[in-house]
Scaffold this motif. Structure first.
Motif, short mmCIF file in Angstrom:
data_model
loop_
_atom_site.label_atom_id
_atom_site.label_comp_id
_atom_site.label_asym_id
_atom_site.label_seq_id
_atom_site.Cartn_x
_atom_site.Cartn_y
_atom_site.Cartn_z
N GLY A 72 21.02 23.65 -21.44
CA GLY A 72 20.90 24.62 -20.34
C GLY A 72 20.28 23.98 -19.10
O GLY A 72 20.77 24.18 -17.97
N PHE A 108 21.83 35.33 -26.48
CA PHE A 108 22.14 33.96 -26.90
C PHE A 108 22.28 33.04 -25.69
O PHE A 108 21.73 31.93 -25.67
CB PHE A 108 23.43 33.95 -27.74
CG PHE A 108 23.95 32.58 -28.04
CD1 PHE A 108 23.32 31.78 -28.97
CD2 PHE A 108 25.08 32.10 -27.39
CE1 PHE A 108 23.80 30.50 -29.25
CE2 PHE A 108 25.56 30.82 -27.67
CZ PHE A 108 24.92 30.03 -28.60
N LYS A 165 16.06 27.58 -22.79
CA LYS A 165 15.25 26.95 -23.83
C LYS A 165 15.87 25.69 -24.42
O LYS A 165 15.34 25.16 -25.40
CB LYS A 165 15.01 27.96 -24.97
CG LYS A 165 14.29 29.23 -24.53
CD LYS A 165 12.87 28.94 -24.08
CE LYS A 165 12.13 30.20 -23.71
NZ LYS A 165 10.76 29.92 -23.19
N THR A 166 17.00 25.26 -23.89
CA THR A 166 17.63 24.07 -24.46
C THR A 166 17.84 23.01 -23.38
O THR A 166 17.93 23.31 -22.19
CB THR A 166 19.00 24.41 -25.09
OG1 THR A 166 19.90 24.81 -24.05
CG2 THR A 166 18.88 25.54 -26.10
N ILE A 196 20.06 29.66 -24.54
CA ILE A 196 20.54 28.29 -24.34
C ILE A 196 20.38 27.84 -22.89
O ILE A 196 20.25 26.65 -22.62
CB ILE A 196 22.01 28.12 -24.79
CG1 ILE A 196 22.96 28.97 -23.94
CG2 ILE A 196 22.19 28.41 -26.24
CD1 ILE A 196 24.41 28.68 -24.23
N SER A 197 20.35 28.78 -21.95
CA SER A 197 20.21 28.37 -20.54
C SER A 197 18.77 28.04 -20.18
O SER A 197 18.53 27.25 -19.28
CB SER A 197 20.75 29.46 -19.61
OG SER A 197 19.95 30.63 -19.70
#
Length: 330
Positions: free
Chosen positions: A199, A188, A195-196, A192-193
């Protein structure tokens, strides 16, 4: 050999060289882990047994889950030293809630909200009021450690037998549930680091917060959320700790923050911020856990273990820095 073949071989060598330069820190840590396994396998009785390997995974879960969030905190150029007391305080609060015969699901939800809220407080002290994160979380460290000991008189808070807690402390086959949770949460955090936008904002703020602000990134909100995630992961670790001990204990997790920070730094995350990886932290967690487990099996005095652990950690960081500097010169 034709010219095209020579060019192809040269390109292959260049690609391999670039890969080694890019992942030199991770390669170095894998070699360190292999070296630790070699040393402890021949000198520490029972190190290679299946039961001990599962204990290593359980210990790794205690450090790892908090380390994933700490990696983001440090990449953002901040630090959180309140992890250990927050884990212990969460375990104490969970034990009290269960003693009040509140269902485990509701109790766990309240503990997670508590951890998220306490982390948000640290984040607001940093993001809104500009207090350095070390000072803000050091204050939280003292408050939570003192409050936990005051509430319990430094005595364990027992919990009634619970099928859910027993399951959490158990295994899937031979694989510990806590280690499985650590790996799921790891995936997870990797998502988030990488692909977001959140991140990517963390890396930008750690590299240059002023430039990130000028680019339209809400630095304050990102900082608050990073610390909130750290508090949330501390609460998750507190729940696992309660399941493992069968009680809440305000004196537990003493010094855990140093293991967590050491694992992240050993994993190659720069304390100055802007650089680091969760995979490096995963390897750092394994290094820290293996050192702790091996020293116990070698029968080294518990006080002297801290000395040996500190020396090994400093050496590991020095070796990794040297490897990184050598790779940059090539």
């Amino acid at each position: 050999m034709s010219i095209s073949s020579l060019e192809s071989a040269a390109n292959d060598n260049r690609v391999l060289s670039d890969l080694i330069r890019r992942y030199i820190n991770e390669i170095g840590l894998i070699l360190v882990i292999a070296l630790l396994y070699f040393i402890f396998s021949f000198n520490a009785p029972g190190f290679n047994s299946l039961g001990n390997q599962m204990n290593i995974l359980r210990d790794a879960a205690m450090v790892g889950i908090a380390a994933w969030a700490m990696t983001l905190v440090i990449i953002a150029g901040e630090i959180d030293v309140s992890v250990g007391p927050m884990v212990a305080f969460s375990s104490v609060c969970l034990a009290y809630l269960l003693q009040l015969e509140i269902s485990f699901a509701l109790s766990a939800l309240l503990i997670l909200l508590l951890g998220f809220g306490l982390g948000s407080v640290a984040g607001m002290l940093r993001g809104v009021f500009g207090i350095p994160s070390f000072v803000a979380t050091l204050g939280l460290w003292s408050i939570l450690r003192g409050l936990g000991l005051f509430m319990t008189d430094a005595l364990p808070v027992p919990v009634e037998d619970s099928n859910v807690l027993d399951w959490i402390a158990g295994e899937i086959g031979v694989f510990p549930i806590s280690a499985a949770a650590m790996l799921v949460i790891f995936v997870f955090f990797v998502f988030i680091s990488h692909k977001t936008a959140f991140g990517r904002s963390i890396y930008a703020i750690g590299g240059n917060a002023t430039a990130a602000q000028l680019c339209g990134i809400n630095v304050r909100a990102v900082r608050i959320l990073v610390f909130a995630l750290s508090g949330l992961m501390s609460a998750v670790t507190g729940i696992l700790l309660t399941a493992r001990l069968g009680s809440g204990n305000a004196g537990a997790a003493n010094g855990m923050e140093f293991d967590v920070i050491a694992a992240v730094v050993v994993g190659g995350t720069a304390l100055a911020g802007g650089k680091g990886s969760l995979f490096g932290s995963l390897l750092g967690v394994l290094v820290i856990t293996l050192i702790g487990n091996g020293l116990v099996l070698l029968g080294i005095d518990s006080f002297f273990q801290q000395v040996v652990r500190g020396v090994i950690i400093v050496l590991a960081v020095l070796i990794n820095i040297q490897l990184l500097q050598n790779s940059r010169r090539r």
